[in-house]
Design a protein around this motif. Structure first.
Motif, PDB file in Angstrom:
ATOM      1  N   GLY A 507       0.758  -1.256   0.088  1.00  0.00           N
ATOM      2  CA  GLY A 507       0.005   0.112  -0.017  1.00  0.00           C
ATOM      3  C   GLY A 507       0.679   1.390   0.049  1.00  0.00           C
ATOM      4  N   ASN A 508       2.266   1.181   0.508  1.00  0.00           N
ATOM      5  CA  ASN A 508       2.754   2.316   0.338  1.00  0.00           C
ATOM      6  C   ASN A 508       3.255   2.732  -1.411  1.00  0.00           C
ATOM      7  N   THR A 509       3.614   3.937  -1.350  1.00  0.00           N
ATOM      8  CA  THR A 509       3.921   4.429  -2.871  1.00  0.00           C
ATOM      9  C   THR A 509       5.335   4.800  -2.684  1.00  0.00           C
ATOM     10  N   ILE A 510       5.863   4.681  -3.934  1.00  0.00           N
ATOM     11  CA  ILE A 510       7.141   4.876  -4.388  1.00  0.00           C
ATOM     12  C   ILE A 510       7.210   5.994  -5.623  1.00  0.00           C
ATOM     13  N   GLU A 511       7.702   7.361  -5.357  1.00  0.00           N
ATOM     14  CA  GLU A 511       7.700   8.213  -6.357  1.00  0.00           C
ATOM     15  C   GLU A 511       8.961   8.740  -6.744  1.00  0.00           C
ATOM     16  N   ILE A 512       9.265   8.740  -8.168  1.00  0.00           N
ATOM     17  CA  ILE A 512      10.569   9.340  -8.614  1.00  0.00           C
ATOM     18  C   ILE A 512      10.100  10.712  -9.096  1.00  0.00           C
ATOM     19  N   ASN A 513      10.838  11.746  -8.604  1.00  0.00           N
ATOM     20  CA  ASN A 513      10.984  13.202  -9.076  1.00  0.00           C
ATOM     21  C   ASN A 513      11.790  13.152 -10.342  1.00  0.00           C
TER      22      ASN A 513
END
Length: 608
Positions: A507-513
Protein backbone atom coordinates in the motif's frame (compact mmCIF):
# COMPACT_ATOMS: atom_id res chain seq x y z
CA UNK A 1 42.51 -18.58 -54.03
CA UNK A 2 40.74 -20.96 -51.66
CA UNK A 3 41.22 -21.33 -47.92
CA UNK A 4 39.77 -24.85 -47.69
CA UNK A 5 43.06 -26.75 -47.44
CA UNK A 6 44.94 -24.58 -45.00
CA UNK A 7 46.16 -26.18 -41.80
CA UNK A 8 45.63 -24.40 -38.49
CA UNK A 9 47.54 -26.41 -35.87
CA UNK A 10 47.55 -23.69 -33.21
CA UNK A 11 43.82 -23.02 -33.26
CA UNK A 12 42.87 -25.18 -30.22
CA UNK A 13 45.55 -23.47 -28.12
CA UNK A 14 44.51 -20.02 -29.30
CA UNK A 15 40.84 -20.70 -28.57
CA UNK A 16 41.75 -21.89 -25.07
CA UNK A 17 43.78 -18.72 -24.53
CA UNK A 18 40.89 -16.54 -25.69
CA UNK A 19 38.46 -18.33 -23.42
CA UNK A 20 40.74 -18.00 -20.38
CA UNK A 21 41.29 -14.33 -21.16
CA UNK A 22 37.53 -13.78 -21.40
CA UNK A 23 37.06 -15.64 -18.12
CA UNK A 24 39.60 -13.43 -16.33
CA UNK A 25 38.43 -10.09 -17.74
CA UNK A 26 34.69 -10.56 -18.22
CA UNK A 27 33.85 -13.60 -16.11
CA UNK A 28 35.52 -12.33 -12.94
CA UNK A 29 34.05 -8.82 -13.12
CA UNK A 30 30.62 -10.29 -13.86
CA UNK A 31 30.30 -11.47 -10.28
CA UNK A 32 32.16 -8.73 -8.40
CA UNK A 33 30.21 -5.67 -7.18
CA UNK A 34 29.08 -3.69 -10.19
CA UNK A 35 25.51 -2.55 -9.69
CA UNK A 36 23.13 -1.83 -12.52
CA UNK A 37 22.93 1.89 -13.10
CA UNK A 38 19.71 3.77 -13.66
CA UNK A 39 19.97 3.51 -17.44
CA UNK A 40 20.72 -0.22 -17.35
CA UNK A 41 17.84 -1.00 -15.05
CA UNK A 42 15.37 0.31 -17.64
CA UNK A 43 16.51 -2.50 -19.93
CA UNK A 44 16.70 -5.09 -17.15
CA UNK A 45 13.19 -4.17 -16.01
CA UNK A 46 11.91 -4.49 -19.59
CA UNK A 47 13.39 -8.00 -19.70
CA UNK A 48 11.81 -8.92 -16.37
CA UNK A 49 8.40 -7.70 -17.52
CA UNK A 50 8.66 -10.05 -20.49
CA UNK A 51 8.58 -12.91 -17.99
CA UNK A 52 5.92 -11.36 -15.77
CA UNK A 53 3.56 -10.67 -18.68
CA UNK A 54 4.54 -13.68 -20.80
CA UNK A 55 4.68 -11.21 -23.69
CA UNK A 56 7.74 -11.49 -25.94
CA UNK A 57 6.40 -9.06 -28.54
CA UNK A 58 5.49 -5.78 -26.82
CA UNK A 59 8.13 -4.60 -24.38
CA UNK A 60 6.97 -2.84 -21.19
CA UNK A 61 8.76 -0.75 -18.57
CA UNK A 62 7.06 0.10 -15.27
CA UNK A 63 3.81 -1.19 -16.76
CA UNK A 64 3.99 1.09 -19.81
CA UNK A 65 4.56 0.06 -23.41
CA UNK A 66 8.20 0.50 -24.44
CA UNK A 67 8.29 0.54 -28.22
CA UNK A 68 11.52 2.26 -29.16
CA UNK A 69 14.03 -0.62 -29.04
CA UNK A 70 14.65 -3.79 -31.02
CA UNK A 71 14.04 -6.86 -28.85
CA UNK A 72 16.97 -9.29 -29.15
CA UNK A 73 18.97 -8.05 -26.15
CA UNK A 74 15.82 -7.99 -24.00
CA UNK A 75 14.96 -11.53 -25.06
CA UNK A 76 18.45 -12.66 -24.13
CA UNK A 77 18.30 -11.01 -20.70
CA UNK A 78 14.82 -12.42 -20.09
CA UNK A 79 16.07 -15.91 -21.00
CA UNK A 80 19.00 -15.43 -18.60
CA UNK A 81 16.58 -14.36 -15.85
CA UNK A 82 14.42 -17.42 -16.46
CA UNK A 83 17.39 -19.79 -16.27
CA UNK A 84 19.44 -18.18 -13.47
CA UNK A 85 17.00 -15.88 -11.69
CA UNK A 86 16.92 -12.08 -11.55
CA UNK A 87 20.39 -10.88 -10.58
CA UNK A 88 22.75 -8.16 -11.69
CA UNK A 89 25.17 -10.74 -13.08
CA UNK A 90 22.46 -12.63 -14.97
CA UNK A 91 21.37 -9.33 -16.54
CA UNK A 92 24.92 -8.79 -17.80
CA UNK A 93 25.58 -12.40 -18.78
CA UNK A 94 24.18 -12.18 -22.35
CA UNK A 95 26.50 -9.31 -23.24
CA UNK A 96 29.46 -11.11 -21.69
CA UNK A 97 28.64 -14.19 -23.75
CA UNK A 98 28.27 -11.91 -26.77
CA UNK A 99 31.85 -10.75 -26.23
CA UNK A 100 32.99 -14.38 -26.08
CA UNK A 101 31.19 -15.06 -29.36
CA UNK A 102 32.84 -11.94 -30.82
CA UNK A 103 36.30 -13.15 -29.74
CA UNK A 104 35.79 -16.47 -31.52
CA UNK A 105 34.15 -14.90 -34.58
CA UNK A 106 36.94 -12.36 -35.05
CA UNK A 107 39.52 -15.10 -34.66
CA UNK A 108 37.96 -17.39 -37.28
CA UNK A 109 37.30 -14.56 -39.76
CA UNK A 110 40.79 -13.15 -39.22
CA UNK A 111 42.40 -16.57 -39.46
CA UNK A 112 40.67 -17.23 -42.76
CA UNK A 113 41.67 -13.85 -44.17
CA UNK A 114 45.14 -13.22 -42.74
CA UNK A 115 46.38 -16.31 -40.90
CA UNK A 116 46.38 -17.67 -37.37
CA UNK A 117 48.56 -15.05 -35.67
CA UNK A 118 46.68 -12.15 -37.22
CA UNK A 119 43.36 -13.73 -36.22
CA UNK A 120 44.54 -14.13 -32.65
CA UNK A 121 45.77 -10.55 -32.36
CA UNK A 122 42.57 -9.21 -33.93
CA UNK A 123 40.52 -11.23 -31.46
CA UNK A 124 42.53 -9.94 -28.51
CA UNK A 125 42.08 -6.37 -29.68
CA UNK A 126 38.34 -6.73 -30.21
CA UNK A 127 37.88 -8.16 -26.71
CA UNK A 128 40.27 -6.28 -24.44
CA UNK A 129 40.59 -2.85 -25.98
CA UNK A 130 39.07 -0.18 -23.73
CA UNK A 131 35.89 0.48 -25.71
CA UNK A 132 34.41 -3.03 -25.87
CA UNK A 133 35.07 -3.54 -22.16
CA UNK A 134 33.74 -0.19 -20.94
CA UNK A 135 30.54 -0.38 -22.96
CA UNK A 136 29.70 -3.92 -22.00
CA UNK A 137 29.53 -2.66 -18.41
CA UNK A 138 26.31 -1.00 -19.63
CA UNK A 139 23.32 -2.89 -21.01
CA UNK A 140 23.56 -1.59 -24.56
CA UNK A 141 23.58 -3.86 -27.62
CA UNK A 142 26.20 -2.12 -29.76
CA UNK A 143 28.91 -4.73 -29.28
CA UNK A 144 26.41 -7.29 -30.63
CA UNK A 145 25.85 -5.04 -33.65
CA UNK A 146 29.61 -5.26 -34.21
CA UNK A 147 29.43 -9.06 -33.95
CA UNK A 148 26.65 -9.43 -36.54
CA UNK A 149 28.30 -6.88 -38.85
CA UNK A 150 31.62 -8.74 -38.63
CA UNK A 151 29.89 -12.04 -39.43
CA UNK A 152 28.05 -10.42 -42.35
CA UNK A 153 31.30 -9.20 -43.87
CA UNK A 154 32.99 -12.53 -43.19
CA UNK A 155 30.22 -14.43 -45.00
CA UNK A 156 30.40 -11.93 -47.86
CA UNK A 157 34.12 -12.59 -48.28
CA UNK A 158 33.40 -16.34 -48.40
CA UNK A 159 31.15 -15.82 -51.41
CA UNK A 160 34.27 -15.03 -53.49
CA UNK A 161 36.01 -18.30 -52.66
CA UNK A 162 33.91 -20.52 -54.93
CA UNK A 163 32.71 -20.18 -58.52
CA UNK A 164 29.17 -20.42 -57.18
CA UNK A 165 28.77 -19.04 -53.61
CA UNK A 166 27.45 -21.69 -51.23
CA UNK A 167 24.14 -21.55 -49.42
CA UNK A 168 26.09 -21.46 -46.17
CA UNK A 169 27.82 -18.21 -47.13
CA UNK A 170 24.78 -16.49 -48.66
CA UNK A 171 22.29 -17.58 -46.04
CA UNK A 172 24.81 -16.89 -43.26
CA UNK A 173 25.09 -13.31 -44.54
CA UNK A 174 21.29 -13.00 -44.63
CA UNK A 175 20.87 -14.49 -41.15
CA UNK A 176 23.51 -12.16 -39.69
CA UNK A 177 21.70 -9.16 -41.16
CA UNK A 178 18.40 -10.42 -39.77
CA UNK A 179 19.82 -10.86 -36.28
CA UNK A 180 21.39 -7.41 -36.51
CA UNK A 181 18.03 -5.86 -37.36
CA UNK A 182 16.54 -7.58 -34.30
CA UNK A 183 19.42 -6.18 -32.25
CA UNK A 184 19.51 -2.51 -33.28
CA UNK A 185 16.96 -1.87 -35.98
CA UNK A 186 17.48 -0.90 -39.61
CA UNK A 187 21.16 -0.06 -39.25
CA UNK A 188 21.70 -3.80 -38.89
CA UNK A 189 20.82 -4.03 -42.59
CA UNK A 190 22.13 -0.65 -43.73
CA UNK A 191 25.72 -1.14 -42.52
CA UNK A 192 26.51 -4.48 -44.23
CA UNK A 193 24.55 -3.77 -47.41
CA UNK A 194 26.15 -0.34 -47.86
CA UNK A 195 29.60 -1.83 -47.30
CA UNK A 196 28.99 -4.62 -49.80
CA UNK A 197 27.58 -2.29 -52.47
CA UNK A 198 30.42 0.20 -52.00
CA UNK A 199 33.00 -2.55 -52.37
CA UNK A 200 31.34 -3.96 -55.49
CA UNK A 201 31.13 -0.44 -56.95
CA UNK A 202 34.82 0.28 -56.34
CA UNK A 203 35.91 -3.05 -57.80
CA UNK A 204 33.31 -3.05 -60.61
CA UNK A 205 31.99 -6.47 -59.59
CA UNK A 206 28.25 -5.85 -59.44
CA UNK A 207 27.70 -9.05 -61.40
CA UNK A 208 28.76 -10.90 -58.28
CA UNK A 209 25.37 -10.05 -56.77
CA UNK A 210 23.70 -12.34 -59.29
CA UNK A 211 25.59 -15.29 -57.78
CA UNK A 212 24.55 -14.61 -54.18
CA UNK A 213 21.22 -16.46 -54.15
CA UNK A 214 19.32 -13.21 -53.65
CA UNK A 215 15.82 -14.71 -53.58
CA UNK A 216 16.47 -17.45 -51.03
CA UNK A 217 18.76 -15.16 -49.00
CA UNK A 218 16.01 -12.54 -48.84
CA UNK A 219 13.59 -15.17 -47.57
CA UNK A 220 16.07 -16.20 -44.86
CA UNK A 221 16.47 -12.57 -43.81
CA UNK A 222 12.71 -11.99 -43.68
CA UNK A 223 12.08 -15.22 -41.79
CA UNK A 224 14.33 -13.91 -39.01
CA UNK A 225 13.67 -10.17 -39.04
CA UNK A 226 10.06 -9.79 -40.15
CA UNK A 227 7.86 -11.77 -37.67
CA UNK A 228 8.55 -9.64 -34.60
CA UNK A 229 8.06 -6.38 -36.49
CA UNK A 230 4.77 -7.57 -37.97
CA UNK A 231 3.46 -8.84 -34.62
CA UNK A 232 4.57 -5.66 -32.81
CA UNK A 233 2.71 -3.58 -35.39
CA UNK A 234 -0.46 -5.69 -35.11
CA UNK A 235 -0.46 -5.62 -31.31
CA UNK A 236 0.27 -1.89 -31.08
CA UNK A 237 -1.93 -0.26 -33.74
CA UNK A 238 -2.96 3.35 -34.02
CA UNK A 239 -5.23 4.41 -31.16
CA UNK A 240 -6.88 7.74 -31.83
CA UNK A 241 -4.10 10.33 -31.79
CA UNK A 242 -1.49 7.67 -30.99
CA UNK A 243 0.07 6.51 -34.24
CA UNK A 244 1.13 3.06 -33.10
CA UNK A 245 4.27 0.98 -33.39
CA UNK A 246 5.15 1.39 -37.06
CA UNK A 247 5.26 5.19 -36.95
CA UNK A 248 7.00 5.41 -33.60
CA UNK A 249 9.58 2.66 -34.21
CA UNK A 250 10.48 3.30 -37.84
CA UNK A 251 9.74 7.00 -38.37
CA UNK A 252 10.42 8.52 -34.95
CA UNK A 253 13.13 6.19 -33.64
CA UNK A 254 14.99 5.68 -36.91
CA UNK A 255 14.57 8.50 -39.39
CA UNK A 256 13.70 11.41 -37.07
CA UNK A 257 16.37 10.37 -34.55
CA UNK A 258 18.95 10.31 -37.34
CA UNK A 259 17.87 13.80 -38.38
CA UNK A 260 17.96 15.00 -34.75
CA UNK A 261 14.20 15.60 -34.80
CA UNK A 262 13.07 12.68 -32.70
CA UNK A 263 10.30 13.34 -30.15
CA UNK A 264 10.97 13.75 -27.28
CA UNK A 265 14.51 15.04 -27.68
CA UNK A 266 16.01 13.50 -24.55
CA UNK A 267 19.52 12.70 -25.71
CA UNK A 268 22.80 14.52 -26.19
CA UNK A 269 25.27 14.30 -29.04
CA UNK A 270 29.06 14.08 -28.99
CA UNK A 271 30.92 16.78 -30.99
CA UNK A 272 32.11 15.38 -34.30
CA UNK A 273 35.86 15.75 -33.75
CA UNK A 274 35.56 14.18 -30.31
CA UNK A 275 33.52 11.33 -31.81
CA UNK A 276 36.32 10.60 -34.27
CA UNK A 277 39.00 10.99 -31.62
CA UNK A 278 37.28 8.58 -29.27
CA UNK A 279 37.90 5.87 -31.84
CA UNK A 280 41.57 5.91 -30.78
CA UNK A 281 40.58 5.81 -27.11
CA UNK A 282 38.27 2.83 -27.53
CA UNK A 283 40.99 0.91 -29.41
CA UNK A 284 43.67 1.76 -26.86
CA UNK A 285 46.43 0.60 -26.44
CA UNK A 286 46.36 -1.01 -29.88
CA UNK A 287 45.48 2.30 -31.53
CA UNK A 288 49.20 3.15 -31.40
CA UNK A 289 49.51 0.80 -34.41
CA UNK A 290 46.60 2.46 -36.22
CA UNK A 291 48.62 4.52 -38.76
CA UNK A 292 50.49 1.54 -40.20
CA UNK A 293 47.32 -0.58 -40.16
CA UNK A 294 45.61 2.01 -42.35
CA UNK A 295 48.70 2.35 -44.54
CA UNK A 296 48.57 -1.41 -45.03
CA UNK A 297 45.27 -1.05 -46.90
CA UNK A 298 46.47 0.11 -50.29
CA UNK A 299 43.50 1.54 -52.15
CA UNK A 300 45.85 2.31 -55.02
CA UNK A 301 45.79 -1.46 -55.63
CA UNK A 302 42.02 -1.73 -55.55
CA UNK A 303 42.04 -3.82 -58.71
CA UNK A 304 44.15 -6.44 -56.95
CA UNK A 305 41.22 -7.08 -54.63
CA UNK A 306 39.54 -9.00 -57.45
CA UNK A 307 42.16 -11.75 -57.31
CA UNK A 308 43.78 -11.28 -53.90
CA UNK A 309 41.73 -12.52 -50.92
CA UNK A 310 43.94 -10.70 -48.42
CA UNK A 311 43.69 -7.35 -50.20
CA UNK A 312 39.96 -7.88 -50.65
CA UNK A 313 39.49 -8.58 -46.94
CA UNK A 314 41.43 -5.48 -45.89
CA UNK A 315 39.37 -3.25 -48.16
CA UNK A 316 36.06 -4.79 -47.08
CA UNK A 317 36.87 -4.40 -43.38
CA UNK A 318 38.06 -0.82 -43.85
CA UNK A 319 34.92 0.06 -45.79
CA UNK A 320 32.77 -1.57 -43.12
CA UNK A 321 34.36 0.51 -40.36
CA UNK A 322 34.41 3.63 -42.53
CA UNK A 323 30.69 3.46 -43.27
CA UNK A 324 29.74 3.11 -39.59
CA UNK A 325 31.79 6.18 -38.70
CA UNK A 326 30.55 8.13 -41.73
CA UNK A 327 26.92 7.25 -41.02
CA UNK A 328 26.98 8.66 -37.49
CA UNK A 329 29.08 11.67 -38.51
CA UNK A 330 25.89 13.14 -40.00
CA UNK A 331 23.58 12.13 -37.17
CA UNK A 332 23.16 12.42 -33.43
CA UNK A 333 26.04 10.61 -31.75
CA UNK A 334 26.66 8.91 -28.43
CA UNK A 335 30.17 7.94 -27.34
CA UNK A 336 29.56 4.26 -28.03
CA UNK A 337 28.03 4.53 -31.51
CA UNK A 338 31.44 3.77 -33.01
CA UNK A 339 31.56 0.33 -31.36
CA UNK A 340 30.24 -1.63 -34.38
CA UNK A 341 33.29 -0.45 -36.34
CA UNK A 342 35.81 -1.82 -33.84
CA UNK A 343 35.84 -5.52 -34.86
CA UNK A 344 36.65 -4.57 -38.46
CA UNK A 345 39.38 -2.20 -37.32
CA UNK A 346 40.68 -4.88 -34.95
CA UNK A 347 41.09 -7.19 -37.95
CA UNK A 348 43.13 -4.55 -39.77
CA UNK A 349 45.29 -4.07 -36.68
CA UNK A 350 45.65 -7.83 -36.26
CA UNK A 351 46.74 -8.15 -39.88
CA UNK A 352 49.33 -5.44 -39.31
CA UNK A 353 50.69 -7.12 -36.16
CA UNK A 354 50.77 -10.50 -37.88
CA UNK A 355 52.75 -9.08 -40.80
CA UNK A 356 55.18 -7.40 -38.44
CA UNK A 357 55.75 -10.66 -36.57
CA UNK A 358 56.39 -12.57 -39.83
CA UNK A 359 58.69 -9.91 -41.30
CA UNK A 360 62.49 -10.10 -41.02
CA UNK A 361 64.42 -7.75 -38.69
CA UNK A 362 65.00 -4.34 -40.22
CA UNK A 363 61.99 -4.55 -42.54
CA UNK A 364 59.52 -1.65 -42.77
CA UNK A 365 56.86 -3.41 -40.63
CA UNK A 366 59.43 -3.93 -37.87
CA UNK A 367 60.55 -0.29 -38.08
CA UNK A 368 56.96 0.97 -37.86
CA UNK A 369 56.35 -1.33 -34.91
CA UNK A 370 59.28 0.20 -33.07
CA UNK A 371 58.00 3.72 -33.77
CA UNK A 372 54.56 2.84 -32.42
CA UNK A 373 56.12 1.19 -29.38
CA UNK A 374 58.18 4.31 -28.68
CA UNK A 375 55.12 6.56 -28.88
CA UNK A 376 53.17 4.25 -26.57
CA UNK A 377 56.09 4.02 -24.13
CA UNK A 378 56.24 7.81 -23.96
CA UNK A 379 52.54 7.94 -23.28
CA UNK A 380 52.91 5.22 -20.65
CA UNK A 381 55.65 7.16 -18.89
CA UNK A 382 53.53 10.31 -18.88
CA UNK A 383 50.46 8.41 -17.64
CA UNK A 384 52.49 6.78 -14.89
CA UNK A 385 53.75 10.13 -13.64
CA UNK A 386 50.31 11.77 -13.82
CA UNK A 387 48.48 8.97 -12.01
CA UNK A 388 51.07 8.79 -9.24
CA UNK A 389 50.92 12.58 -8.77
CA UNK A 390 47.12 12.52 -8.71
CA UNK A 391 47.04 9.67 -6.21
CA UNK A 392 49.57 11.32 -3.90
CA UNK A 393 48.36 14.93 -4.15
CA UNK A 394 44.63 14.26 -3.78
CA UNK A 395 43.48 15.60 -0.39
CA UNK A 396 42.28 13.28 2.35
CA UNK A 397 38.54 13.04 2.91
CA UNK A 398 36.46 11.74 5.77
CA UNK A 399 35.44 8.11 5.76
CA UNK A 400 31.99 7.35 4.34
CA UNK A 401 32.07 10.55 2.31
CA UNK A 402 29.44 10.51 -0.43
CA UNK A 403 31.26 10.68 -3.76
CA UNK A 404 28.62 13.10 -5.04
CA UNK A 405 29.73 15.68 -2.46
CA UNK A 406 33.21 15.76 -4.00
CA UNK A 407 32.21 16.17 -7.63
CA UNK A 408 31.71 19.35 -9.62
CA UNK A 409 28.16 18.39 -10.55
CA UNK A 410 26.12 20.48 -12.92
CA UNK A 411 22.34 20.91 -12.87
CA UNK A 412 20.43 17.63 -13.39
CA UNK A 413 18.95 18.91 -16.65
CA UNK A 414 22.41 19.58 -18.15
CA UNK A 415 22.90 18.06 -21.60
CA UNK A 416 26.17 16.45 -20.53
CA UNK A 417 24.16 13.90 -18.49
CA UNK A 418 22.35 12.79 -21.64
CA UNK A 419 25.69 11.20 -22.64
CA UNK A 420 26.64 7.77 -21.34
CA UNK A 421 29.80 9.01 -19.64
CA UNK A 422 28.55 12.49 -18.80
CA UNK A 423 29.00 12.11 -15.04
CA UNK A 424 32.72 11.46 -15.48
CA UNK A 425 33.13 15.07 -16.61
CA UNK A 426 32.46 16.05 -12.98
CA UNK A 427 35.72 14.48 -11.73
CA UNK A 428 38.24 16.75 -10.01
CA UNK A 429 41.32 16.52 -7.80
CA UNK A 430 39.32 16.25 -4.55
CA UNK A 431 37.58 13.07 -5.62
CA UNK A 432 40.78 11.37 -6.79
CA UNK A 433 41.52 10.20 -3.27
CA UNK A 434 38.67 7.68 -3.67
CA UNK A 435 40.36 6.34 -6.79
CA UNK A 436 43.91 6.00 -5.53
CA UNK A 437 44.18 2.23 -5.95
CA UNK A 438 42.65 2.11 -9.48
CA UNK A 439 44.74 5.14 -10.50
CA UNK A 440 48.00 3.56 -9.37
CA UNK A 441 47.12 0.21 -10.93
CA UNK A 442 46.20 1.89 -14.22
CA UNK A 443 49.24 4.16 -14.40
CA UNK A 444 51.84 1.63 -13.30
CA UNK A 445 50.40 -1.09 -15.53
CA UNK A 446 50.47 1.25 -18.51
CA UNK A 447 54.03 2.30 -17.76
CA UNK A 448 55.37 -1.23 -17.25
CA UNK A 449 53.46 -2.81 -20.13
CA UNK A 450 54.35 -0.12 -22.67
CA UNK A 451 57.98 -0.18 -21.53
CA UNK A 452 58.19 -3.95 -21.96
CA UNK A 453 56.54 -3.65 -25.37
CA UNK A 454 59.17 -1.09 -26.37
CA UNK A 455 61.98 -3.26 -24.98
CA UNK A 456 60.89 -6.42 -26.79
CA UNK A 457 60.36 -4.65 -30.09
CA UNK A 458 63.78 -3.03 -29.82
CA UNK A 459 65.14 -6.59 -29.41
CA UNK A 460 63.25 -7.70 -32.55
CA UNK A 461 60.78 -9.79 -30.57
CA UNK A 462 57.41 -8.24 -31.50
CA UNK A 463 55.47 -11.32 -30.40
CA UNK A 464 56.59 -10.85 -26.79
CA UNK A 465 55.82 -7.14 -27.15
CA UNK A 466 52.25 -7.94 -28.17
CA UNK A 467 51.78 -10.28 -25.23
CA UNK A 468 53.20 -7.62 -22.89
CA UNK A 469 50.48 -5.28 -24.18
CA UNK A 470 47.88 -7.99 -23.71
CA UNK A 471 48.79 -8.58 -20.06
CA UNK A 472 49.03 -4.84 -19.49
CA UNK A 473 45.54 -4.33 -20.91
CA UNK A 474 44.07 -6.95 -18.59
CA UNK A 475 45.31 -4.94 -15.61
CA UNK A 476 44.07 -1.70 -17.19
CA UNK A 477 40.58 -3.18 -17.51
CA UNK A 478 40.60 -4.49 -13.95
CA UNK A 479 41.55 -1.02 -12.73
CA UNK A 480 38.68 0.46 -14.77
CA UNK A 481 36.30 -2.03 -13.19
CA UNK A 482 37.50 -1.05 -9.72
CA UNK A 483 36.99 2.62 -10.60
CA UNK A 484 33.46 1.94 -11.85
CA UNK A 485 32.64 0.16 -8.60
CA UNK A 486 33.82 3.25 -6.69
CA UNK A 487 31.85 5.51 -9.02
CA UNK A 488 28.68 3.40 -8.95
CA UNK A 489 26.87 5.28 -6.12
CA UNK A 490 26.50 8.18 -8.52
CA UNK A 491 25.05 5.99 -11.26
CA UNK A 492 22.77 3.66 -9.31
CA UNK A 493 20.02 4.02 -6.71
CA UNK A 494 20.30 0.50 -5.30
CA UNK A 495 21.32 1.67 -1.79
CA UNK A 496 18.18 3.82 -1.77
CA UNK A 497 16.06 0.92 -3.02
CA UNK A 498 17.48 -1.26 -0.24
CA UNK A 499 16.59 1.41 2.32
CA UNK A 500 13.01 1.51 1.04
CA UNK A 501 12.68 -2.28 1.06
CA UNK A 502 13.66 -2.43 4.73
CA UNK A 503 10.55 -0.44 5.72
CA UNK A 504 8.21 -0.90 2.75
CA UNK A 505 4.70 -2.16 3.45
CA UNK A 506 1.94 -3.12 0.98
CA UNK A 507 0.00 0.00 0.00
CA UNK A 508 3.02 2.32 0.27
CA UNK A 509 3.89 4.49 -2.72
CA UNK A 510 7.28 5.00 -4.36
CA UNK A 511 7.60 8.21 -6.38
CA UNK A 512 10.43 9.38 -8.64
CA UNK A 513 10.92 13.10 -9.06
CA UNK A 514 11.75 13.82 -12.71
CA UNK A 515 12.31 11.39 -15.54
CA UNK A 516 11.84 7.71 -14.81
CA UNK A 517 15.35 6.89 -16.05
CA UNK A 518 16.87 9.00 -13.28
CA UNK A 519 15.80 6.57 -10.56
CA UNK A 520 14.61 3.50 -12.44
CA UNK A 521 16.71 1.20 -10.27
CA UNK A 522 14.00 1.68 -7.63
CA UNK A 523 11.57 -0.14 -9.89
CA UNK A 524 14.05 -2.90 -10.72
CA UNK A 525 15.47 -3.54 -7.24
CA UNK A 526 12.22 -3.16 -5.28
CA UNK A 527 10.03 -4.97 -7.81
CA UNK A 528 7.32 -2.32 -7.26
CA UNK A 529 5.73 -0.06 -9.82
CA UNK A 530 6.75 3.54 -9.21
CA UNK A 531 4.93 6.80 -9.78
CA UNK A 532 6.50 9.74 -11.64
CA UNK A 533 6.44 13.37 -10.52
CA UNK A 534 6.74 15.98 -13.28
CA UNK A 535 8.43 13.48 -15.56
CA UNK A 536 6.05 12.38 -18.30
CA UNK A 537 8.80 12.42 -20.90
CA UNK A 538 11.70 10.48 -22.35
CA UNK A 539 11.31 6.70 -22.76
CA UNK A 540 7.90 6.44 -21.05
CA UNK A 541 6.25 9.34 -22.84
CA UNK A 542 4.95 7.60 -25.95
CA UNK A 543 3.75 4.46 -24.18
CA UNK A 544 1.88 6.61 -21.67
CA UNK A 545 -0.38 7.81 -24.48
CA UNK A 546 -1.94 4.38 -25.02
CA UNK A 547 -5.34 3.71 -23.46
CA UNK A 548 -4.04 0.91 -21.25
CA UNK A 549 -1.21 2.92 -19.71
CA UNK A 550 -1.39 3.00 -15.90
CA UNK A 551 -2.13 6.39 -14.36
CA UNK A 552 1.18 6.85 -12.57
CA UNK A 553 2.08 10.43 -13.51
CA UNK A 554 1.71 13.24 -10.97
CA UNK A 555 1.96 16.98 -11.23
CA UNK A 556 2.64 19.22 -8.24
CA UNK A 557 -1.02 19.40 -7.21
CA UNK A 558 -1.72 15.68 -7.31
CA UNK A 559 1.55 14.95 -5.54
CA UNK A 560 0.69 17.35 -2.70
CA UNK A 561 -2.57 15.50 -2.19
CA UNK A 562 -0.74 12.15 -2.25
CA UNK A 563 1.86 13.40 0.24
CA UNK A 564 -0.86 14.57 2.62
CA UNK A 565 -2.79 11.32 2.33
CA UNK A 566 -2.90 8.38 4.74
CA UNK A 567 -0.34 6.16 3.02
CA UNK A 568 3.44 6.29 3.35
CA UNK A 569 5.12 7.90 0.36
CA UNK A 570 8.78 7.42 -0.56
CA UNK A 571 10.05 10.23 -2.79
CA UNK A 572 13.27 9.70 -4.75
CA UNK A 573 14.88 12.97 -5.79
CA UNK A 574 18.28 14.38 -6.67
CA UNK A 575 19.54 16.74 -4.00
CA UNK A 576 19.54 19.71 -6.38
CA UNK A 577 15.88 19.10 -7.27
CA UNK A 578 14.58 18.61 -3.74
CA UNK A 579 13.31 22.14 -3.09
CA UNK A 580 11.47 22.35 -6.39
CA UNK A 581 9.80 18.98 -5.86
CA UNK A 582 8.66 19.86 -2.34
CA UNK A 583 7.55 23.43 -2.98
CA UNK A 584 4.23 23.89 -1.19
CA UNK A 585 4.81 20.88 1.11
CA UNK A 586 4.74 21.45 4.88
CA UNK A 587 8.42 21.03 5.98
CA UNK A 588 7.30 19.31 9.19
CA UNK A 589 6.03 16.39 7.06
CA UNK A 590 9.37 15.79 5.33
CA UNK A 591 11.72 13.11 6.70
CA UNK A 592 14.99 11.84 5.22
CA UNK A 593 15.12 8.05 4.92
CA UNK A 594 18.41 7.62 3.04
CA UNK A 595 20.99 9.45 0.94
CA UNK A 596 23.48 8.13 -1.61
CA UNK A 597 25.27 9.43 -4.69
CA UNK A 598 23.69 12.87 -4.59
CA UNK A 599 20.19 11.39 -4.34
CA UNK A 600 17.70 11.28 -1.49
CA UNK A 601 14.70 9.24 -0.43
CA UNK A 602 12.27 11.33 1.60
CA UNK A 603 9.12 10.19 3.34
CA UNK A 604 5.96 11.93 4.51
CA UNK A 605 6.06 10.30 7.96
CA UNK A 606 8.70 8.85 10.29
CA UNK A 607 9.48 5.21 9.58
CA UNK A 608 11.10 2.73 11.98
Amino acid sequence: MSFEHRSYPRTPVYLAVLFLLWLVVYGSTLFTPALLDDADSVHAEAAREILLRHDWVTLHVNGIRYLEKAPLLYWAIAASFRIFGVHDWSARLPLALGVLALLFAVYFVGRRAFGESAGLYASLISGIALGPYVFTRFLIPDILVGLWLLLSLGFFLRTFEEPQPSRFACWGLAASCGLNVLTKGLIGLVFPIATILLYLFLTRQFRHLLKMRLLSSTLVFLAIAAPWHILAGLRNPDQGNVRGFFWFYFVNEHFLRYLNKRVPRDYGTVPLLLFWGLLLVWLFPWSSFFPQALANVKFSRIREAVGSPETRAKIVFLLGAFFVILFFSFSTRQEYYVLPALPSLALLLGSCLGEEEASPPGSPPRKWGKISASVLAGLGLLAGIVTVVLAISSPAVAQRTDIADLLNSGPPESQQYALSLGHFLDLNLRVMTLFRAPLLLFGLSLFLGSSLNWYFRRRERPKLGNWALCVMTVFLLLSIHAALVTFSPLLTSKPLADAILRVYRPGNTIEINGEYEGGSTLNYYTGQQVRILNGRSANLWYGSLFHDAPQIFDDSSSFERLWAGPQCVFLWTEVESRDKALAGIDPSTIFVLARSGGKLVLTNRPVP
